[in-house]
Design a protein around this motif. Sequence first.
Motif, PDB file in Angstrom:
ATOM      1  N   LEU A 144       0.838  -1.199   0.000  1.00 32.73           N
ATOM      2  CA  LEU A 144       0.000   0.000   0.000  1.00 32.73           C
ATOM      3  C   LEU A 144       0.872   1.247   0.000  1.00 32.73           C
ATOM      4  CD1 LEU A 144      -2.698   1.491   0.242  1.00 32.73           C
ATOM      5  CD2 LEU A 144      -2.582   1.157   2.733  1.00 32.73           C
ATOM      6  N   GLY A 145       0.853   1.982  -1.117  1.00 27.84           N
ATOM      7  CA  GLY A 145       1.505   3.280  -1.186  1.00 27.84           C
ATOM      8  C   GLY A 145       0.569   4.332  -0.617  1.00 27.84           C
ATOM      9  N   CYS A 146       0.999   5.026   0.413  1.00 32.93           N
ATOM     10  CA  CYS A 146       0.091   5.907   1.156  1.00 32.93           C
ATOM     11  C   CYS A 146       0.059   7.342   0.638  1.00 32.93           C
ATOM     12  CB  CYS A 146       0.476   5.906   2.636  1.00 32.93           C
ATOM     13  SG  CYS A 146       0.387   4.263   3.410  1.00 32.93           S
ATOM     14  N   MET A 147       0.891   7.681  -0.333  1.00 36.41           N
ATOM     15  CA  MET A 147       0.988   9.063  -0.789  1.00 36.41           C
ATOM     16  C   MET A 147      -0.322   9.585  -1.366  1.00 36.41           C
ATOM     17  SD  MET A 147       3.583  10.700  -3.641  1.00 36.41           S
ATOM     18  CE  MET A 147       2.674  10.061  -5.056  1.00 36.41           C
ATOM     19  N   ARG A 148      -1.121   8.719  -1.975  1.00 32.53           N
ATOM     20  CA  ARG A 148      -2.320   9.161  -2.683  1.00 32.53           C
ATOM     21  C   ARG A 148      -3.597   9.019  -1.856  1.00 32.53           C
ATOM     22  NH1 ARG A 148      -0.487  10.041  -7.955  1.00 32.53           N
ATOM     23  NH2 ARG A 148       1.359   8.836  -8.516  1.00 32.53           N
ATOM     24  N   PHE A 149      -3.478   9.007  -0.533  1.00 34.20           N
ATOM     25  CA  PHE A 149      -4.678   9.009   0.298  1.00 34.20           C
ATOM     26  C   PHE A 149      -5.543  10.235  -0.018  1.00 34.20           C
ATOM     27  CE2 PHE A 149      -2.702   6.525   4.100  1.00 34.20           C
ATOM     28  CZ  PHE A 149      -3.061   5.327   3.506  1.00 34.20           C
ATOM     29  N   PRO A 150      -6.856  10.104   0.059  1.00 33.25           N
ATOM     30  CA  PRO A 150      -7.709  11.291  -0.108  1.00 33.25           C
ATOM     31  C   PRO A 150      -7.328  12.357   0.920  1.00 33.25           C
ATOM     32  CG  PRO A 150      -9.024   9.284  -0.099  1.00 33.25           C
ATOM     33  CD  PRO A 150      -7.634   8.882   0.313  1.00 33.25           C
ATOM     34  N   ALA A 151      -7.473  13.619   0.521  1.00 39.74           N
ATOM     35  CA  ALA A 151      -7.089  14.730   1.400  1.00 39.74           C
ATOM     36  C   ALA A 151      -8.241  15.713   1.548  1.00 39.74           C
ATOM     37  CB  ALA A 151      -5.863  15.445   0.858  1.00 39.74           C
ATOM     38  N   LYS A 152      -8.374  16.279   2.745  1.00 37.76           N
ATOM     39  CA  LYS A 152      -9.369  17.321   2.986  1.00 37.76           C
ATOM     40  C   LYS A 152      -8.902  18.649   2.402  1.00 37.76           C
ATOM     41  CE  LYS A 152     -11.324  15.298   7.184  1.00 37.76           C
ATOM     42  NZ  LYS A 152     -11.602  15.512   8.629  1.00 37.76           N
ATOM     43  N   ALA A 153      -7.578  18.825   2.365  1.00 39.78           N
ATOM     44  CA  ALA A 153      -6.941  20.011   1.810  1.00 39.78           C
ATOM     45  C   ALA A 153      -5.489  19.639   1.545  1.00 39.78           C
ATOM     46  CB  ALA A 153      -7.032  21.186   2.783  1.00 39.78           C
ATOM     47  N   PRO A 154      -4.764  20.403   0.715  1.00 38.75           N
ATOM     48  CA  PRO A 154      -3.356  20.085   0.480  1.00 38.75           C
ATOM     49  C   PRO A 154      -2.584  19.947   1.790  1.00 38.75           C
ATOM     50  CG  PRO A 154      -4.089  21.762  -1.050  1.00 38.75           C
ATOM     51  CD  PRO A 154      -5.222  21.571  -0.072  1.00 38.75           C
ATOM     52  N   GLY A 155      -1.898  18.814   1.949  1.00 37.60           N
ATOM     53  CA  GLY A 155      -1.124  18.583   3.159  1.00 37.60           C
ATOM     54  C   GLY A 155      -1.933  18.079   4.330  1.00 37.60           C
ATOM     55  N   ARG A 156      -3.227  17.792   4.109  1.00 38.84           N
ATOM     56  CA  ARG A 156      -4.088  17.319   5.193  1.00 38.84           C
ATOM     57  C   ARG A 156      -4.829  16.056   4.753  1.00 38.84           C
ATOM     58  NH1 ARG A 156      -8.265  21.409   6.917  1.00 38.84           N
ATOM     59  NH2 ARG A 156      -8.729  19.724   8.397  1.00 38.84           N
ATOM     60  N   TYR A 190       8.775  11.220   4.578  1.00 34.42           N
ATOM     61  CA  TYR A 190       8.825  12.498   5.294  1.00 34.42           C
ATOM     62  C   TYR A 190       8.269  13.631   4.446  1.00 34.42           C
ATOM     63  CZ  TYR A 190      10.775  16.327   8.087  1.00 34.42           C
ATOM     64  OH  TYR A 190      10.920  17.465   8.849  1.00 34.42           O
ATOM     65  N   LEU A 191       8.539  13.571   3.134  1.00 39.91           N
ATOM     66  CA  LEU A 191       8.187  14.671   2.247  1.00 39.91           C
ATOM     67  C   LEU A 191       6.750  14.621   1.727  1.00 39.91           C
ATOM     68  CD1 LEU A 191      11.482  15.005   0.174  1.00 39.91           C
ATOM     69  CD2 LEU A 191      10.675  16.488   2.013  1.00 39.91           C
ATOM     70  N   TYR A 192       5.993  13.584   2.078  1.00 31.99           N
ATOM     71  CA  TYR A 192       4.575  13.560   1.701  1.00 31.99           C
ATOM     72  C   TYR A 192       3.825  14.377   2.762  1.00 31.99           C
ATOM     73  CZ  TYR A 192       5.953   9.392  -1.014  1.00 31.99           C
ATOM     74  OH  TYR A 192       6.576   8.508  -1.865  1.00 31.99           O
ATOM     75  N   PRO A 193       3.340  15.559   2.435  1.00 32.52           N
ATOM     76  CA  PRO A 193       2.769  16.448   3.455  1.00 32.52           C
ATOM     77  C   PRO A 193       1.671  15.789   4.290  1.00 32.52           C
ATOM     78  CG  PRO A 193       3.024  17.619   1.380  1.00 32.52           C
ATOM     79  CD  PRO A 193       3.300  16.168   1.088  1.00 32.52           C
ATOM     80  N   GLY A 194       1.913  15.752   5.595  1.00 36.41           N
ATOM     81  CA  GLY A 194       0.932  15.226   6.534  1.00 36.41           C
ATOM     82  C   GLY A 194       0.779  13.725   6.528  1.00 36.41           C
ATOM     83  N   ASN A 195       1.511  13.016   5.663  1.00 36.32           N
ATOM     84  CA  ASN A 195       1.240  11.598   5.453  1.00 36.32           C
ATOM     85  C   ASN A 195       1.759  10.713   6.574  1.00 36.32           C
ATOM     86  OD1 ASN A 195       1.701   8.809   3.767  1.00 36.32           O
ATOM     87  ND2 ASN A 195       0.023  10.043   2.945  1.00 36.32           N
ATOM     88  N   GLU A 196       2.988  10.956   7.028  1.00 31.62           N
ATOM     89  CA  GLU A 196       3.525  10.124   8.102  1.00 31.62           C
ATOM     90  C   GLU A 196       2.655  10.206   9.345  1.00 31.62           C
ATOM     91  OE1 GLU A 196       8.334   9.757   7.465  1.00 31.62           O
ATOM     92  OE2 GLU A 196       7.578  11.569   8.444  1.00 31.62           O
TER      93      GLU A 196
END
Length: 400
Positions: A18-30, A55-61
Amino acid sequence: MQYRIDPKRGTRISALGLGCMRFPAKAPGRPDLKAAETIIARAHERGINYLDTAYLYPGNEACVGAALEHLGLRDQVLLATKLPHASCKRPEDFDRFFSEQLRRLKTDHIDYYLMHNITSPAQWERLVALGVEDWIARQKAAGRIGAIGFSYHGSAGDFPIMLDAYDWDFCQIQYNYANERYQAGTAGLKEAARRGLAVFVMEPLLGGRLAGKLPDAAQRVLAEAADERLSAPASWGLAWVWDHPEVTMLLSGMASPEQVDENARVAAWAEPGILTPEQHERIARVVAIFEQSNRVPCTGCNYCMPCPQGINIPGCFSAYNASYAHGWFTGVAQYFTASAIRSGRPRLASNCVHCGACKRHCPQHIDIPARLEDVQHRLTPGPVGPLLALMARGGDKGGR
């Protein structure tokens, strides 16, 4: 779910990660935590035991850490994240970033740790000069890092040099049926496997380009095969990657439980050698069609964002490619949406000031400012540009 064995560590890894970078977001970085929890829970139910973040995926970790804690799954998955090595200027930066990652992920160890987005051996040599090899050895000895590897976006010629630069446990490469000779490519896949490394594949569907965004003619070529197991373009792309025995695990950026279900269905049967010669011939025909429309090799990873001028760079490139794959009017319609033309605050490709901020971060090495000029010329020819300006003024008045 099929499982394959990490040749270096003997770890049992699900063929689908599972690559987590493309999770749905409420807003950029969230990232949407509730949506992420639902996806992770479904992945676990389907037997997926490997999660990848950075680390560089905003809010992802932080999102992944919170989700695993709430679901009680940390000890049941293999967790991977990546060091932002370009930001490491002093030896103490390794500890600073790593400690923050452990805190974000609510864990005391990382199972698979990567040097993020390596594009040349010189980047690794700089880290070696800062003492990264001793740092890795200490973290491994303390049990804080299980396996060490790197994700690669450099040239084919430099890839073997990187493989030999350190005693790596694994590597992660971009690989799909449209990229056999791009970056590490098929030759790099075989080289890494020959050295006994686990090989993880990212971008198996090229950011969705080999799924629902395939040109209409290419989709017809696949649909004509009438194979119930290969019921969609995405299943063809995934099966093609798993057809290679050198692939240890395939990472997919699944953004819904339904995508998890569909990809896990393919993962249950797609083994090395599963595709027939006739099916490979069909994929070759698809590649020929795809290459005609793949004018900008953007995967929508968003590394180039945010643009200082507010341009939706991936959206512009998606519209540009769609204009060749599905027709000019389809591309223009997508461009209207990507540019927020009806908001009164449009951000067109022509707003680019060639600052180069985006180009420095692109893992595909796209000359983004130059290609945005292509977008402008293709999608706003003749009277279209003035029409967009008129629509923008109308939207602005409506917003007031």
